[in-house]
Design a protein around this motif. Structure first.
Motif, PDB file in Angstrom:
ATOM      1  N   ILE A 179      21.536  19.330  -8.499  1.00 20.72           N
ATOM      2  CA  ILE A 179      21.178  19.390  -6.979  1.00 20.72           C
ATOM      3  C   ILE A 179      19.573  19.682  -7.123  1.00 20.72           C
ATOM      4  CG2 ILE A 179      21.604  20.551  -4.793  1.00 20.72           C
ATOM      5  CD1 ILE A 179      24.469  20.964  -5.736  1.00 20.72           C
ATOM      6  N   LEU A 180      19.188  20.613  -7.762  1.00 20.56           N
ATOM      7  CA  LEU A 180      17.802  21.094  -7.813  1.00 20.56           C
ATOM      8  C   LEU A 180      16.822  19.766  -8.195  1.00 20.56           C
ATOM      9  CD1 LEU A 180      15.539  23.075  -7.603  1.00 20.56           C
ATOM     10  CD2 LEU A 180      15.866  23.540  -9.983  1.00 20.56           C
ATOM     11  N   ILE A 181      17.471  19.023  -9.261  1.00 19.01           N
ATOM     12  CA  ILE A 181      16.621  17.801  -9.555  1.00 19.01           C
ATOM     13  C   ILE A 181      16.595  16.716  -8.477  1.00 19.01           C
ATOM     14  CG2 ILE A 181      16.748  15.881 -11.093  1.00 19.01           C
ATOM     15  CD1 ILE A 181      17.560  17.832 -13.182  1.00 19.01           C
ATOM     16  N   ASP A 182      17.813  16.489  -7.826  1.00 23.41           N
ATOM     17  CA  ASP A 182      17.827  15.409  -6.779  1.00 23.41           C
ATOM     18  C   ASP A 182      17.009  15.942  -5.535  1.00 23.41           C
ATOM     19  OD1 ASP A 182      19.330  13.983  -8.630  1.00 23.41           O
ATOM     20  OD2 ASP A 182      21.248  14.555  -7.707  1.00 23.41           O
ATOM     21  N   THR A 183      16.913  17.182  -5.552  1.00 26.44           N
ATOM     22  CA  THR A 183      16.046  17.706  -4.400  1.00 26.44           C
ATOM     23  C   THR A 183      14.470  17.813  -4.488  1.00 26.44           C
ATOM     24  OG1 THR A 183      17.926  18.807  -3.724  1.00 26.44           O
ATOM     25  CG2 THR A 183      15.713  19.296  -2.633  1.00 26.44           C
ATOM     26  N   VAL A 184      14.062  18.447  -5.809  1.00 28.85           N
ATOM     27  CA  VAL A 184      12.734  18.585  -6.121  1.00 28.85           C
ATOM     28  C   VAL A 184      12.132  17.415  -6.311  1.00 28.85           C
ATOM     29  CG1 VAL A 184      11.359  19.726  -7.572  1.00 28.85           C
ATOM     30  CG2 VAL A 184      13.214  20.841  -6.680  1.00 28.85           C
ATOM     31  N   LEU A 185      12.572  16.199  -7.204  1.00 25.51           N
ATOM     32  CA  LEU A 185      11.945  15.119  -7.379  1.00 25.51           C
ATOM     33  C   LEU A 185      11.387  14.632  -6.079  1.00 25.51           C
ATOM     34  CD1 LEU A 185      13.772  13.428 -10.546  1.00 25.51           C
ATOM     35  CD2 LEU A 185      11.610  14.792 -10.386  1.00 25.51           C
ATOM     36  N   PRO A 186      12.099  14.084  -5.122  1.00 26.42           N
ATOM     37  CA  PRO A 186      11.611  13.680  -4.035  1.00 26.42           C
ATOM     38  C   PRO A 186      10.707  14.456  -3.193  1.00 26.42           C
ATOM     39  CG  PRO A 186      13.891  13.241  -3.960  1.00 26.42           C
ATOM     40  CD  PRO A 186      13.855  14.145  -5.141  1.00 26.42           C
ATOM     41  N   LEU A 187      10.939  15.677  -3.279  1.00 28.35           N
ATOM     42  CA  LEU A 187       9.913  16.668  -2.605  1.00 28.35           C
ATOM     43  C   LEU A 187       8.531  16.633  -3.458  1.00 28.35           C
ATOM     44  CD1 LEU A 187       9.489  18.866  -0.558  1.00 28.35           C
ATOM     45  CD2 LEU A 187      10.350  20.560  -2.201  1.00 28.35           C
ATOM     46  N   SER A 188       8.624  16.530  -4.688  1.00 32.02           N
ATOM     47  CA  SER A 188       7.388  16.342  -5.481  1.00 32.02           C
ATOM     48  C   SER A 188       6.720  15.169  -5.073  1.00 32.02           C
ATOM     49  CB  SER A 188       7.770  16.493  -7.111  1.00 32.02           C
ATOM     50  OG  SER A 188       8.437  17.764  -7.344  1.00 32.02           O
ATOM     51  N   GLY A 189       7.283  14.143  -5.223  1.00 37.17           N
ATOM     52  CA  GLY A 189       6.699  12.642  -4.572  1.00 37.17           C
ATOM     53  C   GLY A 189       6.194  13.102  -3.392  1.00 37.17           C
ATOM     54  N   LEU A 190       6.809  13.524  -2.244  1.00 33.82           N
ATOM     55  CA  LEU A 190       6.110  13.940  -0.982  1.00 33.82           C
ATOM     56  C   LEU A 190       4.991  14.672  -1.143  1.00 33.82           C
ATOM     57  CD1 LEU A 190       9.240  14.221   1.064  1.00 33.82           C
ATOM     58  CD2 LEU A 190       7.630  12.332   1.179  1.00 33.82           C
ATOM     59  N   ILE A 191       4.970  15.621  -1.760  1.00 36.87           N
ATOM     60  CA  ILE A 191       3.818  16.666  -2.096  1.00 36.87           C
ATOM     61  C   ILE A 191       2.659  15.655  -2.855  1.00 36.87           C
ATOM     62  CG2 ILE A 191       3.040  18.563  -3.386  1.00 36.87           C
ATOM     63  CD1 ILE A 191       4.369  19.385  -1.008  1.00 36.87           C
ATOM     64  N   LEU A 192       2.856  15.035  -3.805  1.00 38.00           N
ATOM     65  CA  LEU A 192       1.812  13.967  -4.418  1.00 38.00           C
ATOM     66  C   LEU A 192       1.384  13.269  -3.391  1.00 38.00           C
ATOM     67  CD1 LEU A 192       0.362  13.273  -6.788  1.00 38.00           C
ATOM     68  CD2 LEU A 192       2.060  11.700  -7.459  1.00 38.00           C
ATOM     69  N   LEU A 193       2.328  12.620  -2.522  1.00 35.87           N
ATOM     70  CA  LEU A 193       1.588  11.629  -1.666  1.00 35.87           C
ATOM     71  C   LEU A 193       0.852  12.318  -0.561  1.00 35.87           C
ATOM     72  CD1 LEU A 193       1.615   8.827  -0.413  1.00 35.87           C
ATOM     73  CD2 LEU A 193       3.646   9.460   0.892  1.00 35.87           C
ATOM     74  N   MET A 194       1.111  13.453  -0.143  1.00 37.26           N
ATOM     75  CA  MET A 194       0.489  14.378   0.882  1.00 37.26           C
ATOM     76  C   MET A 194      -0.817  14.760   0.322  1.00 37.26           C
ATOM     77  SD  MET A 194       1.607  17.414   2.958  1.00 37.26           S
ATOM     78  CE  MET A 194       2.972  16.826   3.265  1.00 37.26           C
ATOM     79  N   SER A 195      -0.809  15.165  -1.080  1.00 35.43           N
ATOM     80  CA  SER A 195      -2.099  15.381  -1.718  1.00 35.43           C
ATOM     81  C   SER A 195      -3.125  14.404  -1.613  1.00 35.43           C
ATOM     82  CB  SER A 195      -1.884  15.983  -3.446  1.00 35.43           C
ATOM     83  OG  SER A 195      -1.041  17.032  -2.853  1.00 35.43           O
ATOM     84  N   LEU A 196      -2.718  12.983  -2.004  1.00 34.34           N
ATOM     85  CA  LEU A 196      -3.530  11.906  -2.030  1.00 34.34           C
ATOM     86  C   LEU A 196      -4.027  11.485  -0.530  1.00 34.34           C
ATOM     87  CD1 LEU A 196      -1.380   9.477  -4.285  1.00 34.34           C
ATOM     88  CD2 LEU A 196      -3.580  10.710  -5.017  1.00 34.34           C
ATOM     89  N   ILE A 197      -3.248  12.004   0.452  1.00 38.69           N
ATOM     90  CA  ILE A 197      -3.725  11.620   1.682  1.00 38.69           C
ATOM     91  C   ILE A 197      -4.838  12.814   2.019  1.00 38.69           C
ATOM     92  CG2 ILE A 197      -2.985  11.601   4.183  1.00 38.69           C
ATOM     93  CD1 ILE A 197      -0.422  10.543   3.135  1.00 38.69           C
ATOM     94  N   VAL A 198      -4.576  13.998   1.555  1.00 39.87           N
ATOM     95  CA  VAL A 198      -5.458  15.113   1.788  1.00 39.87           C
ATOM     96  C   VAL A 198      -6.902  14.802   1.163  1.00 39.87           C
ATOM     97  CG1 VAL A 198      -5.866  17.632   1.582  1.00 39.87           C
ATOM     98  CG2 VAL A 198      -3.744  16.837   2.417  1.00 39.87           C
ATOM     99  N   TRP A 199      -6.695  14.261  -0.075  1.00 36.29           N
ATOM    100  CA  TRP A 199      -7.946  14.062  -1.031  1.00 36.29           C
ATOM    101  C   TRP A 199      -8.856  12.763   0.050  1.00 36.29           C
ATOM    102  CZ3 TRP A 199      -9.216   9.558  -3.782  1.00 36.29           C
ATOM    103  CH2 TRP A 199     -10.147   9.782  -4.554  1.00 36.29           C
ATOM    104  N   GLY A 200      -7.915  11.924   0.228  1.00 36.31           N
ATOM    105  CA  GLY A 200      -8.529  10.759   0.758  1.00 36.31           C
ATOM    106  C   GLY A 200      -9.325  11.213   2.156  1.00 36.31           C
ATOM    107  N   GLY A 201      -8.438  11.949   3.041  1.00 33.58           N
ATOM    108  CA  GLY A 201      -9.107  12.722   4.273  1.00 33.58           C
ATOM    109  C   GLY A 201     -10.457  13.372   4.021  1.00 33.58           C
ATOM    110  N   ILE A 202     -10.538  14.242   3.072  1.00 33.89           N
ATOM    111  CA  ILE A 202     -11.642  14.992   2.773  1.00 33.89           C
ATOM    112  C   ILE A 202     -12.696  14.157   2.486  1.00 33.89           C
ATOM    113  CG2 ILE A 202     -12.521  16.782   1.263  1.00 33.89           C
ATOM    114  CD1 ILE A 202      -9.695  18.076   1.081  1.00 33.89           C
ATOM    115  N   ARG A 203     -12.557  13.127   1.470  1.00 37.19           N
ATOM    116  CA  ARG A 203     -13.567  12.226   0.954  1.00 37.19           C
ATOM    117  C   ARG A 203     -14.120  11.411   2.318  1.00 37.19           C
ATOM    118  NH1 ARG A 203     -14.990  10.888  -4.046  1.00 37.19           N
ATOM    119  NH2 ARG A 203     -15.633   8.812  -3.224  1.00 37.19           N
ATOM    120  N   ALA A 204     -13.242  10.824   3.055  1.00 36.40           N
ATOM    121  CA  ALA A 204     -13.684  10.183   4.460  1.00 36.40           C
ATOM    122  C   ALA A 204     -14.436  11.288   5.342  1.00 36.40           C
ATOM    123  CB  ALA A 204     -12.545   9.582   5.181  1.00 36.40           C
ATOM    124  N   GLY A 205     -13.836  12.407   5.276  1.00 33.71           N
ATOM    125  CA  GLY A 205     -14.625  13.626   6.306  1.00 33.71           C
ATOM    126  C   GLY A 205     -15.995  13.860   5.782  1.00 33.71           C
TER     127      GLY A 205
END
Length: 482
Positions: A179-205
């Motif tokens: 259950i932890l793996i099935d939950t954490v893996l998608p959550l990690s993907g979302l965190i990574l995607l959010m980090s990339l969005i934050v990184w791109g937003g900071i660079r653009a800003g």
């Protein structure tokens, strides 16, 4: 963590005040909460998964313990055990997820099963026919145990029967882990995607700051024009406006200083010329040797002062504002070099120096610039070479095209720069009022004027030694394109 240790951690991460990167600082404070939330979410997910896995296993154990209790039937004052061998084999068949059972009559009379099951903890208010769950160990293996107390016998002699069913916690932990793996893996993907969005937003800003940095870095040291960043955010525009205000004040101060030098030089030219004329007349009429010596010294001082005033005027004309006012046009640099060299031959002969232009196939060297300033540049280079090469030396001037640039070389076989001038003398002599040698009557402005004019024309100038002795000045200017 004390203050000094926290400061050391900040310095290691590049977050210490005065040395931290704004991009890294923003990334740190935006990604750190995400990391904390990710860890908290993983912990909560595992806890919830373990709780629901326990509930599922407890329900299974309760059902199995009820089924096992039904196989033990009271008769008269005894118990009839109806548990076939096949049922026992089913309970004990899985070695990785074994099921242990035991039937006993408290206080500890073993009847059936595995007598190594741990006893249940003390129960203050015992209730019959109600399951109790607890954790324990069987042969070093952690297990989950369900205990069910049942009553049997008649009313005159009531008795209790304890049915215990235990199951290893491997299945529970495997279920919680899955259950932890099935939950954490998608959550990690979302965190990574959010980090990339934050990184791109900071660079653009922060892109306007990078553009502002590029604008400032690409400028010449004496370019005080205002910075234009109209499309930048309000905060960056406010910074640019503050810098522009400072540049305007500096430009006003520098312009005032330049005007003063130019005006003073203009005012000094006439009296110095008159002083030289009067001293020359006095020298022509003086008969006393001592008086002639003193007048000769006055004449040398006046000549040197007039030379300094002339160079100050040239330096003032080479400044950005004056150079822009003079204008630029396309001309042949090779032809100008030959004209200036020919003009300086009489002076070189008077100084005992052999001055000439190296013969080669004449090829035009078109450049875009101000011929008057380039002429002053050439005059200063040739004058320096003739002045410091010494009597009996040779000075050679040549021009050539090198990688799309027009190159002028003035080379002499004189003594070169003295050793006591230091290893960086070839760079320092281009500073104002810096003289590498005390010989001659220079004032330390000739090469400073050369450098100023070359920079106004987007070129480059440097000095290099000549073996076995001598000095070579190399000037490169961009060639004009059609």
């Amino acid at each position: 963590m004390n203050l000094s240790r926290w400061s050391a951690v900040q310095a290691r991460l590049g977050l210490a005040p005065g040395r931290r990167s704004l991009h890294r600082h923003l990334m740190w404070w935006l990604l750190m909460p995400q990391l904390v939330l990710w860890i908290a979410a993983a912990f909560v997910t595992y806890s919830v998964a373990a709780r629901y896995a326990n509930l599922a296993i407890d329900r299974s154990l309760y059902q199995s313990s009820r089924a096992l209790a039904q196989q033990v039937k009271p008769i008269d004052n005894g118990l009839l055990i109806d548990l076939p061998k096949a049922a026992q084999a089913i309970l004990e068949t899985d070695p990785d997820d074994r099921v242990y059972y035991m039937v006993s009559t408290p206080p500890g009379q073993f009847i059936l099963g595995n007598n190594t099951l741990p006893p249940p903890p003390p129960i203050p208010n015992l209730e019959l026919d109600r399951p109790y769950f607890y954790d324990g160990l069987v042969d070093g293996v952690p297990v989950r145990v369900a205990a069910l107390y049942l009553a049997y016998g008649d009313q005159s002699s009531p008795q209790h029967m304890l049915v215990q069913l235990a199951k290893s916690r491997a299945s529970r932990e495997e279920l919680a882990r899955q259950i932890l793996i099935d939950t954490v893996l998608p959550l990690s993907g979302l965190i990574l995607l959010m980090s990339l969005i934050v990184w791109g937003g900071i660079r653009a800003g922060l892109a306007p700051l990078a553009r502002l940095q590029a604008v400032v870095e690409d400028r010449a040291p004496n370019d005080l024009a205002p910075i234009e960043l109209e499309a930048a955010p309000q905060e960056v525009r406010a910074l640019a406006q503050a810098v522009n205000s400072l540049l305007a004040q500096v430009q006003e101060s520098v312009s005032t200083q330049r005007r003063f030098i130019s005006n003073a030089a203009h005012q000094l030219r006439t009296p110095l010329a008159g002083l030289k004329s009067q001293v020359e007349l006095a020298l022509a009429e003086a008969q006393d040797p001592a008086l002639r010596t003193q007048l000769q010294r006055v004449h040398e001082s006046a000549t040197r002062a007039a030379h300094l005033v002339g160079q100050l005027l040239v330096l003032a004309r080479a400044e950005p504002e004056s150079a822009a006012a003079l204008g630029r046009r396309r001309f042949d640099l090779d032809r100008l070099v030959r004209e200036v060299t020919a003009e300086q031959v009489p002076r070189a002969l008077q100084a005992g120096v052999d001055l000439g232009v190296e013969d080669r196939d004449a090829q035009p060297l078109p450049v875009l610039g101000n011929p008057l300033l380039i002429r002053e540049l050439l005059l200063n280079l040739i004058d320096n070479a003739v002045r410091y090469a010494g009597r009996g030396a040779s000075v050679t001037v040549l021009t050539r095209a090198v990688h799309g640039q027009a190159e002028v070389v003035v080379e002499d076989d004189g003594p070169g720069l003295p050793a006591e001038a230091g290893p960086d003398a070839h760079q320092r002599v281009f500073e104002r009022f810096v003289r590498a040698s005390q010989d001659g009557h220079g004032c330390g402005l000739g090469l400073a004027i050369v450098k100023e004019i070359v920079e106004r024309h987007a070129g480059h100038v440097h000095l290099e030694p000549v073996q076995p002795h001598g000095l070579r000045a190399v000037v490169r200017l961009p060639m004009a394109t059609d």
